[in-house]
Design a protein around this motif. Structure first.
Motif, PDB file in Angstrom:
ATOM      1  N   ILE A   1      47.608  62.562 -72.654  1.00 23.86           N
ATOM      2  CA  ILE A   1      47.597  62.000 -71.303  1.00 23.86           C
ATOM      3  C   ILE A   1      46.933  62.968 -70.333  1.00 23.86           C
ATOM      4  CG2 ILE A   1      49.091  61.304 -69.373  1.00 23.86           C
ATOM      5  CD1 ILE A   1      51.018  60.182 -71.565  1.00 23.86           C
ATOM      6  N   GLN A   2      47.223  64.251 -70.464  1.00 22.22           N
ATOM      7  CA  GLN A   2      46.601  65.256 -69.602  1.00 22.22           C
ATOM      8  C   GLN A   2      45.082  65.261 -69.742  1.00 22.22           C
ATOM      9  OE1 GLN A   2      49.163  65.797 -67.633  1.00 22.22           O
ATOM     10  NE2 GLN A   2      48.680  67.946 -67.550  1.00 22.22           N
ATOM     11  N   PHE A   3      44.609  65.224 -70.982  1.00 21.16           N
ATOM     12  CA  PHE A   3      43.169  65.288 -71.198  1.00 21.16           C
ATOM     13  C   PHE A   3      42.469  64.015 -70.727  1.00 21.16           C
ATOM     14  CE2 PHE A   3      44.311  68.768 -74.203  1.00 21.16           C
ATOM     15  CZ  PHE A   3      43.657  69.766 -73.492  1.00 21.16           C
ATOM     16  N   VAL A   4      43.143  62.877 -70.794  1.00 15.23           N
ATOM     17  CA  VAL A   4      42.568  61.653 -70.223  1.00 15.23           C
ATOM     18  C   VAL A   4      42.410  61.832 -68.709  1.00 15.23           C
ATOM     19  CG1 VAL A   4      43.018  59.206 -69.726  1.00 15.23           C
ATOM     20  CG2 VAL A   4      43.365  60.100 -72.040  1.00 15.23           C
ATOM     21  N   GLY A   5      43.412  62.381 -68.073  1.00 11.45           N
ATOM     22  CA  GLY A   5      43.323  62.649 -66.633  1.00 11.45           C
ATOM     23  C   GLY A   5      42.177  63.582 -66.298  1.00 11.45           C
ATOM     24  N   HIS A   6      42.012  64.610 -67.093  1.00 12.28           N
ATOM     25  CA  HIS A   6      40.919  65.555 -66.821  1.00 12.28           C
ATOM     26  C   HIS A   6      39.551  64.962 -67.134  1.00 12.28           C
ATOM     27  CE1 HIS A   6      42.756  69.072 -65.140  1.00 12.28           C
ATOM     28  NE2 HIS A   6      43.828  68.793 -65.891  1.00 12.28           N
ATOM     29  N   TYR A   7      39.507  63.968 -67.992  1.00  9.49           N
ATOM     30  CA  TYR A   7      38.254  63.237 -68.195  1.00  9.49           C
ATOM     31  C   TYR A   7      37.860  62.561 -66.875  1.00  9.49           C
ATOM     32  CZ  TYR A   7      35.102  59.456 -69.394  1.00  9.49           C
ATOM     33  OH  TYR A   7      34.042  58.592 -69.407  1.00  9.49           O
ATOM     34  N   PHE A   8      38.814  61.896 -66.226  1.00 13.66           N
ATOM     35  CA  PHE A   8      38.538  61.275 -64.934  1.00 13.66           C
ATOM     36  C   PHE A   8      38.143  62.317 -63.890  1.00 13.66           C
ATOM     37  CE2 PHE A   8      41.562  57.866 -66.465  1.00 13.66           C
ATOM     38  CZ  PHE A   8      40.584  56.897 -66.616  1.00 13.66           C
TER      39      PHE A   8
ATOM     40  N   GLY B   1      36.764  65.187 -64.435  1.00 12.54           N
ATOM     41  CA  GLY B   1      35.482  65.827 -64.733  1.00 12.54           C
ATOM     42  C   GLY B   1      35.561  67.342 -64.697  1.00 12.54           C
ATOM     43  N   ARG B   2      36.761  67.868 -64.819  1.00 10.80           N
ATOM     44  CA  ARG B   2      36.981  69.317 -64.809  1.00 10.80           C
ATOM     45  C   ARG B   2      37.951  69.688 -65.908  1.00 10.80           C
ATOM     46  NH1 ARG B   2      37.690  72.759 -59.507  1.00 10.80           N
ATOM     47  NH2 ARG B   2      37.123  74.282 -61.073  1.00 10.80           N
ATOM     48  N   LYS B   3      37.822  70.926 -66.356  1.00 20.25           N
ATOM     49  CA  LYS B   3      38.753  71.438 -67.357  1.00 20.25           C
ATOM     50  C   LYS B   3      40.117  71.677 -66.711  1.00 20.25           C
ATOM     51  CE  LYS B   3      36.869  75.959 -66.369  1.00 20.25           C
ATOM     52  NZ  LYS B   3      35.994  77.003 -66.785  1.00 20.25           N
ATOM     53  N   PRO B   4      41.170  71.762 -67.523  1.00 24.29           N
ATOM     54  CA  PRO B   4      42.502  72.074 -66.981  1.00 24.29           C
ATOM     55  C   PRO B   4      42.526  73.458 -66.324  1.00 24.29           C
ATOM     56  CG  PRO B   4      42.671  71.177 -69.196  1.00 24.29           C
ATOM     57  CD  PRO B   4      41.219  71.444 -68.952  1.00 24.29           C
ATOM     58  N   ALA B   5      43.365  73.609 -65.323  1.00 21.73           N
ATOM     59  CA  ALA B   5      43.451  74.853 -64.556  1.00 21.73           C
ATOM     60  C   ALA B   5      43.828  76.047 -65.421  1.00 21.73           C
ATOM     61  CB  ALA B   5      44.453  74.693 -63.412  1.00 21.73           C
ATOM     62  N   PHE B   6      44.674  75.848 -66.434  1.00 22.13           N
ATOM     63  CA  PHE B   6      45.147  76.978 -67.233  1.00 22.13           C
ATOM     64  C   PHE B   6      44.027  77.647 -68.031  1.00 22.13           C
ATOM     65  CE2 PHE B   6      45.515  73.687 -70.460  1.00 22.13           C
ATOM     66  CZ  PHE B   6      45.103  74.338 -71.613  1.00 22.13           C
ATOM     67  N   VAL B   7      42.892  76.957 -68.203  1.00 16.85           N
ATOM     68  CA  VAL B   7      41.771  77.549 -68.935  1.00 16.85           C
ATOM     69  C   VAL B   7      41.256  78.785 -68.186  1.00 16.85           C
ATOM     70  CG1 VAL B   7      39.400  77.155 -69.747  1.00 16.85           C
ATOM     71  CG2 VAL B   7      41.151  75.377 -70.044  1.00 16.85           C
ATOM     72  N   ASP B   8      41.253  78.712 -66.856  1.00 20.24           N
ATOM     73  CA  ASP B   8      40.789  79.837 -66.039  1.00 20.24           C
ATOM     74  C   ASP B   8      41.910  80.777 -65.616  1.00 20.24           C
ATOM     75  OD1 ASP B   8      38.121  79.054 -66.121  1.00 20.24           O
ATOM     76  OD2 ASP B   8      38.344  77.744 -64.387  1.00 20.24           O
TER      77      ASP B   8
END
Length: 170
Positions: A112-119, A121-128
């Motif tokens: 569900i999180q990754f579907v949201g980030h698809y919309f 158009g950015r990677k999840p915040a925890f990546v940075d």
């Protein structure tokens, strides 16, 4: 240590699309509950309480949230307490039930999180910034407060830093 406003503004910068925020209202609670379930073993009962790694992690997270804001911290502590309580109950079931619920909710939450980030158009915040994993649940609670018309000064501060929410074209 960053302030509440700084943490939320940094996290919010990755979450301005309303569809992504909505996905976080579903995905993050599932992930937090899943982590509580999985970390509820090993554990032991003493004086009517279940002691486990989940309890230790929830206490540490609660201290972090309380240090940032008392009101939101108390609410986060109560919500984490419910997750730990549920995790303790499932930890005492069969291994298949415990792992099934824990891993199942974890996977569904992240999908569900990754579907949201698809919309978004950015990677999840925890990546940075790995702290995004701790700030995410607080972000959901803060966004819920904003929707209820609470914490207006905090909302203005976050929006001033991160920008308004919108629906982006995918």
């Amino acid at each position: 240590m960053k302030t509440l406003e700084q943490h939320l503004a940094q996290y919010a910068a990755y979450h301005r699309d309303r569809r992504n925020i909505i996905s976080h209202f579903i995905g993050i609670p599932l992930i937090v509950l899943a982590v509580a379930i999985v970390l509820s073993r090993p554990g032991f009962e003493w004086a009517g309480l279940w002691y486990s790694p989940a309890l230790v992690v929830a206490c540490a997270a609660s201290l972090f949230y309380l240090r940032l804001d008392i009101a939101l911290g108390v609410l986060m502590t109560l919500l984490l307490g419910l997750c730990v309580y549920t995790g303790a109950a499932l930890a005492q079931q069969s291994t298949a039930q415990w792992l099934g619920w824990g891993l199942g909710l974890f996977v569904v939450g992240w999908v569900i999180q990754f579907v949201g980030h698809y919309f978004e158009g950015r990677k999840p915040a925890f990546v940075d910034d790995i702290m995004g994993l701790a700030v995410g649940p607080l972000f959901v609670v803060a966004e819920a407060a904003f929707l209820l018309g609470l914490c207006k000064d905090l909302e203005r501060s976050v929006v001033a830093s991160a920008g308004p929410t919108c629906i982006r074209k995918a």
